[in-house]
Design an enzyme around this catalytic site. Structure first.
Site, PDB file in Angstrom:
ATOM      1  N   ASP A  10      -8.422  50.415  40.343  1.00 28.56           N
ATOM      2  CA  ASP A  10      -9.270  50.316  39.148  1.00 28.56           C
ATOM      3  C   ASP A  10      -8.384  49.986  37.946  1.00 28.56           C
ATOM      4  O   ASP A  10      -7.194  50.300  37.935  1.00 28.56           O
ATOM      5  CB  ASP A  10      -9.957  51.673  38.941  1.00 28.56           C
ATOM      6  N   GLU A  11      -8.950  49.356  36.919  1.00 25.20           N
ATOM      7  CA  GLU A  11      -8.231  49.044  35.671  1.00 25.20           C
ATOM      8  C   GLU A  11      -6.899  48.333  35.957  1.00 25.20           C
ATOM      9  O   GLU A  11      -5.855  48.692  35.413  1.00 25.20           O
ATOM     10  CB  GLU A  11      -7.973  50.325  34.857  1.00 25.20           C
ATOM     11  N   GLN A  55      -9.344  43.419  28.304  1.00 27.08           N
ATOM     12  CA  GLN A  55      -9.206  44.825  27.896  1.00 27.08           C
ATOM     13  C   GLN A  55      -7.819  45.377  28.214  1.00 27.08           C
ATOM     14  O   GLN A  55      -7.637  46.580  28.384  1.00 27.08           O
ATOM     15  CB  GLN A  55     -10.285  45.671  28.587  1.00 27.08           C
ATOM     16  N   LYS A 106     -18.482  47.628  36.658  1.00 28.90           N
ATOM     17  CA  LYS A 106     -17.224  47.715  37.419  1.00 28.90           C
ATOM     18  C   LYS A 106     -17.187  48.965  38.310  1.00 28.90           C
ATOM     19  O   LYS A 106     -16.886  48.882  39.506  1.00 28.90           O
ATOM     20  CB  LYS A 106     -16.067  47.736  36.422  1.00 28.90           C
ATOM     21  N   THR A 107     -17.512  50.123  37.721  1.00 27.04           N
ATOM     22  CA  THR A 107     -17.457  51.384  38.478  1.00 27.04           C
ATOM     23  C   THR A 107     -18.465  51.351  39.619  1.00 27.04           C
ATOM     24  O   THR A 107     -18.199  51.832  40.722  1.00 27.04           O
ATOM     25  CB  THR A 107     -17.750  52.581  37.549  1.00 27.04           C
ATOM     26  N   ARG A 141     -17.802  48.821  23.151  1.00 25.92           N
ATOM     27  CA  ARG A 141     -18.173  50.216  23.484  1.00 25.92           C
ATOM     28  C   ARG A 141     -19.637  50.473  23.127  1.00 25.92           C
ATOM     29  O   ARG A 141     -20.225  51.461  23.554  1.00 25.92           O
ATOM     30  CB  ARG A 141     -17.319  51.225  22.699  1.00 25.92           C
TER      31      ARG A 141
END
Length: 727
Positions: free
Chosen positions: A218-219, A249, A32-33, A601
């Site tokens: 983002d997010e 998430q 994603k980043t 994670r």
């Protein structure tokens, strides 16, 4: 042109799309980043001005990392991008436009503790002493209402149905008035005030709509109602907006995050294009199978299937433990085993738990085992009392209307201004409709204050006026050091000569070091700029990854992070999932998403642990294992029985049971204060390059290292700030 060949097909499509609104549904570990970073760089490459790009994130850490990566792709142009957290970006806009909402640009930003203090003072003033109506519950309710864009009038009109709610409405009304009088805003205001500004002033709205030609978020799954409103208000006419998120998430409903925003995006932007990033680069196949087998039980989701070209990996391990003490021992045991067998470091391990209270048993055992650790989510540096006290002085120097900060320091250090005097001064201020700060000038008019105390108040006012006058003449570092010297707090802490006072002395010195560093890195920065950074800093932003320690953290704090090996502890009903919130399927689904976040994670290996009994609320409770464990695909799980409990641990000594596993690993040198750096260590520094440590002095947060870098460049660095990477 930047090279997009390193992106996979779907990532590249998402980066290159420039025909209108787009939503990137980015599964855990799917890059994603990377997509956001490359998209911003690509937009600059094809002609967008960097200063016309607005990129909104949820943590300063994420913003800084992204900006750094963009700088690697497009150079100095990255510095002009409007990139930061929602709160920092809109605080910046509010300072520029403060006049239009009846504020001054030097407004203070109240954190939860400051807000709680204001609520407490209001409740005391109103004489509210109702059982069950605490400062914390009222502050929490006000925060919840503001996060859902419900202001006092609407709350009173549509939501007040009991005596309790009537009292909350009274406090809420007064709270909003006092914030304006104090020239202060809380975190929620930093999102609500821009909406009010844009909706009441179309000229200012158009100014920013013209300024931003592309918006990236983002997010997106974590956005609340106000944040989504701001995105919609500022989106350019040609709908150049790209939101990136993962519905699986979405774990912050308790602070107003609305999963519905991802579902509403389609309705609000009918021409939107959706890209799904489903290739996972982080985890093994078995970890993904486990995560997928749990999350598929949720009904509310955007369907996607994560896949990976990574190897199958190890089975996930389920450890059945006798109690919370046994659980902590078992976790310590497996960490030591893995370090020994797999040649791993302590920093490769993270222990996740659902609630902060679970860390106590882990801490006890890790200290006994001499295994160093750090806790993300403990008392943050800027929330420590002595640090907040000095920052409160700086806030009053910056903003004389900030009554909460003034009340905090009125008698610190002690100057004989007691609570009765302060109460009389507040009464005078209210009666004459002036600020508490101005009341100090007229203290001789306040009835029933002794002449000696009046002189103390006057002397205090003279001190504050002096530093208010120096504010724009000295750097932030010089100003704060002079102020702390004159207050004499360091001398007081030294004279007290206790371990606690020495810790406070260290913390104030560390704050002064941080202020000096800020001044050196931002030559023309004003005091307000530093205070804003401090107000908006989060625990995750303070995280230092350089130390070789095991990480303890809640699952909420772990979001966005990754570790080679992850322990998910306390997998029991009523703990994970938490029980007291289960009045709806939606809250159970959020707990399941939280479990999914925990599992994803991990890069290499996941351990789950659950206890048959644990102390809860002061007594032994017998636990049943979490339903989420039963939802895991059994083909990827290996179960192990823990052998130690309250009874069995008495039959065999701890040494007999455990140390047979770790004969080849020496843990005696472990020191919680300084775990990874010693003379001879080779290190890397972002600015100075490769170096060798020649000396380490001090302890705790005051540890310093002398390092010889290439070209015989000798530097003495405070480890807290140096961000040295040990090689």
């Amino acid at each position: 042109m930047i090279n997009l060949k390193t992106l996979n097909t779907e990532q590249r499509k998402a980066v290159e799309y420039d025909d209108g609104p787009s939503m990137v549904v980015a599964g855990a570990g799917s890059g994603k980043t990377r997509v956001l970073t490359y998209k911003v760089a690509y937009l600059i490459d094809i002609g967008y001005k960097p200063e016309s790009i607005l990129a909104l994130t949820f943590t300063n850490k994420a913003a800084n990392e992204m900006k750094e990566r963009i700088r690697e792709l497009v150079g100095a142009k990255a510095d002009s991008i409007w990139m930061g957290t929602f709160h920092s970006i809109f605080a910046k806009i509010l300072r520029v436009e403060a006049d239009s909402i009846n504020y001054r640009s030097n407004f203070s930003i109240y954190d939860t503790e400051d807000s709680g203090s204001l609520v407490s003072n209001i409740m005391t003033g109103f004489g509210i002493d109702v059982e069950g109506l605490t400062t914390n519950s009222v502050r929490h309710r006000i925060s919840f209402l503001k996060n859902h864009m419900i202001m006092p009038d609407e709350y009173r009109k549509n939501h007040v149905k009991s005596f309790f709610e009537e009292k909350i409405a009274d406090v809420f009304d007064e709270y909003e008035k006092r914030l304006v009088e104090n020239n202060s805003m809380d975190f929620e205001d930093l999102l609500l005030k821009p909406i009010q500004l844009f909706e009441s002033n179309s000229k200012i709205l158009q100014k920013y709509k013209r300024k931003f030609s592309y918006i990236l978020v983002d997010e997106f799954q974590d956005t609340n109602k106000a944040q989504y409103e701001l995105i919609k208000l500022l989106t350019p006419k040609d709908d150049k907006v790209c939101v990136v998120g993962d519905d699986a998430q979405s774990i912050y409903s308790w602070r107003g995050a609305n999963l519905g925003n991802m579902l509403d995006f389609e309705k609000d932007f009918p021409k939107r294009k959706i890209f799904k990033l489903e290739q996972n680069y982080r985890s093994t196949k078995k970890i993904l199978i486990a995560a997928d087998s749990v999350i598929k039980n949720n009904k509310d989701q955007i369907i996607k299937t994560l896949w990976t070209q990574n190897n199958d990996g190890e089975l996930l391990t389920l450890i059945k433990c006798a109690d919370e003490k046994d659980e902590a021992y078992q976790i310590a045991k497996f960490i030591k085993q893995d370090i020994s067998k797999k040649k791993l470091s302590l920093k490769d391990f993270a222990i996740l738990y659902r609630t902060n209270a679970q860390s106590r048993a882990l801490e006890d055992i890790f200290r006994k085992e001499k295994m160093p650790y750090r806790i993300i989510g403990g008392i943050e540096f800027y929330k420590r009392k002595e640090v907040k006290d000095i920052v409160a002085y700086l806030r009053v120097v910056s903003n004389q209307n900030d009554e909460e900060s003034l009340l905090r320091i009125m008698n610190f250090p002690q100057r004989g201004i007691g609570s009765t005097t302060i109460r009389r001064m507040i009464g005078f201020a209210r009666k004459h409709n002036i600020t508490l700060f101005d009341t100090m000038t007229r203290v001789f008019e306040v009835i029933d204050i002794k002449e000696r105390i009046q002189k103390n108040v006057k002397a205090f006012k003279v001190l504050l006026d002096k530093y208010t006058g120096l504010k724009n003449k000295l750097s932030v570092g010089e100003l704060s050091r002079a102020l702390v010297d004159e207050l004499g707090v360091l001398r007081l802490f030294k004279e007290e000569n206790t371990p606690e006072s020495f810790a406070r002395w260290e913390n104030v010195n560390e704050l002064l070091a941080a202020l000096s560093e800020f001044s050196n890195e931002n030559k023309d920065a004003k005091l307000e700029q530093y205070l804003e950074e401090v107000s908006l800093i989060s625990d995750i932003d303070m995280q230092d990854d350089s130390n070789n320690v095991v990480t303890f953290l809640t699952v909420h704090s772990a979001k966005g992070l990754e570790f080679p090996i992850v322990f998910v502890s306390g997998c029991e009903e009523d703990i994970f999932p938490l029980s007291n919130r289960f009045n709806s399927d939606a809250s159970l689904e959020e707990e399941r998403r939280l479990f999914y976040v925990a599992v994803t994670r991990a890069q290499k290996k996941v351990y789950f642990s659950h206890a048959r009994s644990r102390y809860r609320f002061g007594e032994v409770a017998y636990q049943s294992r979490s339903r989420f464990i039963d939802e895991l695909d059994p083909s990827v799980i290996h179960e192990i029985n823990g052998s130690i409990g309250r009874k069995s641990s008495m039959r065999k000594s701890k040494k007999e049971i455990y140390y047979e596993y770790f004969q080849n690993v020496d843990y005696q040198d472990f020191n919680q204060d300084n775990t990874s750096l010693r003379p001879g260590s080779r290190v890397m520094h972002d600015r100075f390059g490769l170096g060798k440590v020649t000396q380490v002095t001090g302890s705790g947060d005051m540890t310093k290292a002398t390092v010889v870098f290439e070209g015989n460049n000798v530097k003495q660095l405070m480890l807290k700030f140096a961000k040295l990477k040990v090689l």
